[in-house]
Enzyme design. Structure first.
Site, short mmCIF file in Angstrom:
data_model
loop_
_atom_site.label_atom_id
_atom_site.label_comp_id
_atom_site.label_asym_id
_atom_site.label_seq_id
_atom_site.Cartn_x
_atom_site.Cartn_y
_atom_site.Cartn_z
N SER A 136 23.86 11.68 -27.63
CA SER A 136 24.95 11.40 -26.70
C SER A 136 24.69 11.96 -25.31
O SER A 136 25.57 11.94 -24.47
CB SER A 136 26.25 12.02 -27.21
OG SER A 136 26.57 11.52 -28.46
N GLY A 137 23.51 12.52 -25.10
CA GLY A 137 23.22 13.06 -23.77
C GLY A 137 23.68 14.50 -23.58
O GLY A 137 23.68 15.00 -22.46
N ASP B 223 16.10 19.33 -20.49
CA ASP B 223 17.06 19.72 -21.53
C ASP B 223 16.75 21.11 -22.08
O ASP B 223 17.62 22.00 -22.10
CB ASP B 223 17.04 18.73 -22.71
CG ASP B 223 17.81 17.47 -22.42
OD1 ASP B 223 18.03 17.17 -21.23
OD2 ASP B 223 18.18 16.77 -23.39
N GLY C 193 22.19 17.01 -25.22
CA GLY C 193 21.06 17.90 -25.54
C GLY C 193 21.15 18.51 -26.92
O GLY C 193 20.71 19.65 -27.12
N SER C 194 21.69 17.77 -27.89
CA SER C 194 21.90 18.36 -29.22
C SER C 194 20.59 18.85 -29.84
O SER C 194 20.54 19.94 -30.41
CB SER C 194 22.60 17.39 -30.15
OG SER C 194 21.78 16.27 -30.39
N PRO D 130 27.61 16.38 -30.43
CA PRO D 130 27.30 15.04 -30.96
C PRO D 130 25.85 14.67 -30.68
O PRO D 130 25.32 14.99 -29.61
CB PRO D 130 28.24 14.11 -30.18
CG PRO D 130 29.23 14.97 -29.51
CD PRO D 130 28.67 16.34 -29.40
N ALA E 95 17.76 19.84 -28.42
CA ALA E 95 17.24 21.05 -27.76
C ALA E 95 18.12 22.26 -28.09
O ALA E 95 17.63 23.38 -28.23
CB ALA E 95 17.17 20.84 -26.26
N ALA E 96 19.43 22.03 -28.24
CA ALA E 96 20.33 23.15 -28.54
C ALA E 96 20.09 23.68 -29.95
O ALA E 96 20.06 24.90 -30.17
CB ALA E 96 21.78 22.71 -28.37
O1 PMV Z 1 19.52 11.72 -22.84
P1 PMV Z 1 19.39 13.14 -22.40
O2 PMV Z 1 20.64 13.77 -21.95
O3 PMV Z 1 18.55 13.99 -23.28
O4 PMV Z 1 18.66 13.11 -20.99
C1 PMV Z 1 17.47 12.54 -20.77
C2 PMV Z 1 17.15 12.74 -19.33
C3 PMV Z 1 16.06 11.81 -18.87
O5 PMV Z 1 15.82 12.14 -17.51
C4 PMV Z 1 16.49 10.37 -18.98
C5 PMV Z 1 14.80 12.01 -19.68
C6 PMV Z 1 14.13 13.34 -19.46
O6 PMV Z 1 13.29 13.69 -20.30
O7 PMV Z 1 14.39 14.02 -18.47
#
Ligand code: PMV
Length: 315
Positions: free
Chosen positions: A98-99, A146, A101-102, A95, A104-105
């Site tokens: 949503s955190g 990520d 890493g879509s 997704p 980057a993947a």
């Molecule tokens: O939102 P995500 O899972 O891509 O994570 C970002 C992580 C942060 O520390 C908030 C930002 C970063 O670039 O590391």
């Protein structure tokens, strides 16, 4: 002549946000969720990109400067010293926003597929550095965590270092696998916004923010040693402490707190938001025997979806 490659998603276990300010963070691959890229020769000239999830088919030559797939394609072809008429197809179960890493993947899968197409190899570090260039398009000051954990596809302790120093990338040991429950708030929250808000807070009150970043750095150090020694019972409490610091940074939200409350009441050993915050995911340390109860409680509390994953297990 068709080649394909995939890349995993990721989850940040400890240390998000503080990692942007030079503190260490721990992240692990999420092998359940993957992005895939397929590259094949094309009869017409030019490069055609088909991004399924975005519902977009377009020529590389017509892409806007902020297009991550186009940028990654150009950078990777330069790095490979290659050119060809190509058709590229991208799909992903991860997704977006949503955190997990879509972005980057997807970029990692594409860099791997392009390298394979030209029968060349790129190291995980080379891929990570290419993908980092596209991560900058999503938010201005990505730490690089990520792209690193996804390109290396193993648990990574990551510390950002300003150039010309190199980021510290250390695979970390998970002595005993553990079970993580991941509840999605269903709220897409762009990392760019929370990272920007934390930066403004830090600019206004550096002393308070630096103290919070230090506290998070200390939690990461304790979590690393607990993981290395197999002292998994300590991880839940460390997650909850990390969450308190994130909440003090202003990146939690009512929905996140509601899920945390429900999960902890139903028996999770600890929990925190994961990633940028304000939406996205909440992670919990759980005993797998409690999984059904906790899952039900999270869904009742409004989680859009819940999944369970083993971290540190061999796949
Ligand atoms: O939102 P995500 O899972 O891509 O994570 C970002 C992580 C942060 O520390 C908030 C930002 C970063 O670039 O590391």
């Amino acid at each position: 002549m068709m080649t394909s490659a995939s890349a995993c998603g990721k989850i940040i276990l400890f240390g998000e946000h503080a990692v942007v300010y030079g503190r260490p963070a721990l992240a692990a691959p999420l092998t359940l969720l993957r992005a895939r890229a397929r590259v094949e020769p094309r009869a017409q000239s030019g490069i055609l990109i088909h991004a399924r999830e975005l519902g977009r088919v377009y020529e590389l030559s017509a892409a806007t400067p902020d297009d991550a797939l186009a940028r990654l394609t150009r950078l990777t072809l330069d790095a490979l010293n290659a050119s060809a008429n190509l058709s590229i197809e991208i799909e992903s179960d991860i997704p977006m926003a949503s955190g997990f890493g879509s972005g980057a993947a997807i970029s990692t899968a594409l860099a791997r597929a392009l390298a394979a197409f030209f029968d060349k190899s790129l190291t995980p570090l080379e891929i990570s550095e290419l993908v980092y260039e596209t991560e900058k398009l999503y938010h201005g000051t990505p730490s690089g965590i990520d792209n690193t954990v996804i390109a290396f596809e193993q648990p990574i302790r990551f510390t950002r270092r300003p150039p010309p120093a190199r980021n510290e990338i250390a695979p970390f040991l998970i002595a005993r696998p553990f079970t993580l429950m991941i509840a999605n708030t269903g709220i897409a929250s762009p990392t760019k916004i929370t990272v920007g808000d934390v930066r403004r807070g830090w600019q206004m009150d550096p002393a308070t923010y630096e103290k919070l970043f230090d506290a998070i750095g200390e939690i990461v150090a304790q979590a690393s040693s607990a993981l290395a020694r197999g002292e998994n019972a300590r991880l839940g409490e460390l997650m909850t402490r990390n969450q308190l610091a994130l909440s003090a940074l202003g990146v939690s939200s009512r929905e996140i707190e509601k899920l945390l409350d429900a999960g902890l009441r139903a028996g999770a050993q600890g929990g925190k938001l994961s990633g940028g915050g304000r939406g996205g995911n909440v992670i919990f340390m759980i005993d797998p025997r409690d999984a059904e109860n906790i899952k039900r409680a999270l869904l009742d509390a409004g989680a859009a979806s819940v999944m369970v994953t083993e971290v540190g297990a061999k796949h």
